[in-house]
Design an enzyme around this catalytic site. Structure first.
Site, mmCIF file in Angstrom:
data_model
loop_
_atom_site.group_PDB
_atom_site.id
_atom_site.type_symbol
_atom_site.label_atom_id
_atom_site.label_comp_id
_atom_site.label_asym_id
_atom_site.label_seq_id
_atom_site.Cartn_x
_atom_site.Cartn_y
_atom_site.Cartn_z
ATOM 1 N N ARG A 75 -29.162 32.106 -38.617
ATOM 2 C CA ARG A 75 -28.369 31.428 -39.647
ATOM 3 C C ARG A 75 -29.269 30.428 -40.371
ATOM 4 N NH1 ARG A 75 -24.211 26.750 -39.327
ATOM 5 N NH2 ARG A 75 -23.634 26.765 -41.521
ATOM 6 N N HIS A 119 -25.355 24.316 -47.855
ATOM 7 C CA HIS A 119 -25.481 23.408 -46.718
ATOM 8 C C HIS A 119 -25.988 22.077 -47.269
ATOM 9 C CE1 HIS A 119 -25.955 23.372 -42.073
ATOM 10 N NE2 HIS A 119 -26.088 22.126 -42.487
ATOM 11 N N GLU A 164 -19.364 22.858 -43.339
ATOM 12 C CA GLU A 164 -18.755 21.566 -43.027
ATOM 13 C C GLU A 164 -18.315 20.766 -44.257
ATOM 14 O OE1 GLU A 164 -21.221 19.304 -40.367
ATOM 15 O OE2 GLU A 164 -21.030 20.762 -38.758
ATOM 16 N N ASN A 285 -18.391 24.778 -36.032
ATOM 17 C CA ASN A 285 -19.482 23.926 -35.547
ATOM 18 C C ASN A 285 -18.858 22.883 -34.647
ATOM 19 O OD1 ASN A 285 -21.111 25.319 -37.307
ATOM 20 N ND2 ASN A 285 -21.586 23.563 -38.624
ATOM 21 N N TYR A 287 -19.799 19.714 -31.679
ATOM 22 C CA TYR A 287 -20.765 18.923 -30.907
ATOM 23 C C TYR A 287 -20.123 17.953 -29.926
ATOM 24 C CZ TYR A 287 -24.247 20.662 -34.168
ATOM 25 O OH TYR A 287 -25.074 21.482 -34.897
ATOM 26 N N GLU A 343 -22.578 26.565 -34.904
ATOM 27 C CA GLU A 343 -23.513 25.510 -34.487
ATOM 28 C C GLU A 343 -22.978 24.863 -33.222
ATOM 29 O OE1 GLU A 343 -24.431 22.376 -37.294
ATOM 30 O OE2 GLU A 343 -24.643 23.825 -38.921
HETATM 31 C C1 FCB Z 1 -24.049 19.367 -38.300
HETATM 32 C C2 FCB Z 1 -24.825 19.909 -39.479
HETATM 33 C C3 FCB Z 1 -26.228 20.318 -39.144
HETATM 34 C C4 FCB Z 1 -26.884 19.399 -38.142
HETATM 35 C C5 FCB Z 1 -25.987 19.150 -36.967
HETATM 36 C C6 FCB Z 1 -26.584 18.268 -35.900
HETATM 37 O O1 FCB Z 1 -23.060 18.495 -38.764
HETATM 38 O O2 FCB Z 1 -24.160 21.021 -40.013
HETATM 39 O O3 FCB Z 1 -26.939 20.426 -40.352
HETATM 40 O O4 FCB Z 1 -27.328 18.248 -38.744
HETATM 41 O O5 FCB Z 1 -24.776 18.591 -37.397
#
Ligand code: FCB
Length: 439
Positions: A75, A119, A164, A285, A287, A343
């Site tokens: 990607r 992006h 995002e 995505n 985290y 992600e």
């Molecule tokens: C996301 C983004 C990516 C990267 C990660 C850590 O929000 O899409 O570009 O910075 O965080």
């Protein structure tokens, strides 16, 4: 380890501004991130994406590494100002040529190109003309998508429109911590609406240009827990879920903004039908999760952090079970046809030690636990089709510059040398494990 579904795609993700460098080469125009980086005080240490990982020149070697990894899909994103330096109008063939070569090289290596059309690197000229808060930027985006689809549409099987929109809108337009650095909630809400609208229009363009390709959008989504079972905290969690998740999922999948939110996007007739044009997949995505409680003064939800919880170098809590819950819930409530984790990953303070290698057991553990959460979500009915580790390379982490390392490949910035980390070899072995051994 839980069963890996047949055909599951193992990938790694990156974005143009974070890795390409070559910011003024071959006719590339200025993006809002070039301008933001050049503005004193905006990016830690004054870092910029001018050189980044120099992927623009080093991509053949990086593809060799991807091949060694056994990657199914890569990607990356296409930089709008490389293709249309003025945002619209004259096409910069040299910029398009780069993506043409990249796509062909990936295909020759047996790796599926998984491009994202936006992006975050809006052409600066369009920002100067009003940017995403203006509807005209959504119209310009569609012209750009037509140009790219015309050149690459014969070879791309998976397209992502936007990455995002929440982050672009909120962090870039309300909090001013990302480019373009605006600080207006009204503009943030308008920007998000125009990003969604342009996603719908772009989906129609891509379907015409490449009827067999799959088209989707990537959202950052987060599971929300209430800090207690008190009615006030449960309400706060629902409100947070609205702001973080439903605000964009509802218009995309239900054709309506949530009714319990007070935002007033500039909707025109037909916009919501366009935004809810059916898509082939949803990219997620993720985290971290949110834990929230009601504010004492009746203000919005208040994020609570447990200082004893395991954290990454970003200060983000490591909580894989929340990814499992998130995926199962999104599948249940919105029924996307297919889902990818586009992600997921972690920054840690990696160092290259005396043996010349980078030992990153925390990242390996993070990836292992999150992959397991994704596979459990698949077993529980979520239509999971793939997982992309963020990131293939250490790279430019936006306003934090090069201070945060997310890669499974270490980049020694002074020399630009690549050093696969231990997590790279863990991922290689995971990918190899599902392929039948050759007798
Ligand atoms: C996301 C983004 C990516 C990267 C990660 C850590 O929000 O899409 O570009 O910075 O965080």
């Amino acid at each position: 380890m839980t069963v890996i579904p047949d055909g599951f795609i193992w990938g790694a993700a990156t974005a143009a501004y974070q890795i390409e460098g070559a910011a003024t080469e071959d006719g590339r125009g200025e993006s809002v991130w070039d301008r933001f980086c050049a503005t004193p005080g905006k990016v830690r240490n004054g870092d910029t994406g001018a050189v980044a990982c120099d992927f623009y020149h080093r991509y053949p070697d990086d593809i060799e590494l991807m091949r060694e990894l056994g990657l199914d899909a890569f990607r990356f994103s296409i930089a709008w100002p490389r293709v249309l330096p003025d945002g619209r109008g004259p096409v910069n063939q040299a910029g398009l040529d780069f993506y043409d070569r990249l796509v062909d090289s990936l295909l020759a290596a047996g790796i599926t190109p998984f491009p994202t059309l936006f992006h975050w690197d809006t052409p600066q000229v369009l920002e100067d003309a009003g940017g995403w808060p203006a509807r005209a930027t959504a119209e310009a985006f569609v012209e750009y998508v037509e140009v790219v689809a015309d050149r690459l549409g014969d070879r791309i099987t998976h397209w992502v429109t936007h990455n995002e929109p929440w982050v672009v809108a909120w962090i870039g337009h309300a909090w001013g911590e990302h480019a373009p650095g605006r600080t207006s909630e009204t503009e943030a809400i308008a920007a998000a609406h125009h990003l969604l609208l342009s996603h719908g229009w772009a989906t129609e363009v891509l379907r015409r240009a490449a009827p067999d390709a799959e088209v989707g959008i990537v959202l950052n989504l987060e599971h929300v827990d209430a800090a207690s079972d008190s009615p006030a905290d449960l309400d706060a969690a629902r409100e947070m879920d609205g702001m973080a998740n439903r605000w964009l999922l509802d218009p995309l999948f239900r054709g309506a903004y949530p009714t319990d939110m007070s935002y007033e996007p500039p909707v025109q007739d037909g916009d919501l039908a366009t935004i809810s044009t059916p898509i082939d997949f949803l990219g997620v995505n993720n985290y971290f999760r949110f834990v929230v409680r009601a504010s004492d003064n009746g203000g919005g939800p208040h994020v609570v952090k447990d200082p004893d919880a395991p954290m990454t170098d970003m200060g983000w809590e490591v909580h894989p079970e929340s990814l499992h819950k998130l995926l199962v819930r999104v599948a249940r409530d919105y029924a996307p046809r297919a889902m990818y984790v586009t992600e997921n990953g972690a920054a840690f303070g990696d160092v290259r030690v005396h043996d010349g290698l980078v030992h990153d057991p925390e990242r390996t553990a993070y990836l292992e636990q999150h992959v397991d959460a994704v596979l459990r979500a698949a077993a529980d009915g979520a239509p999971m089709k793939g997982y992309f580790a963020w990131s293939f390379l250490d790279n430019f982490e936006w306003s934090l510059g090069y201070a945060k390392r997310f890669g499974i490949v270490y980049v020694d910035y002074p020399t630009l040398e690549r050093v696969p980390k231990d997590s790279f070899y863990w991922y290689r072995d995971l990918i190899a494990s599902r392929k039948p051994a050759i007798a």
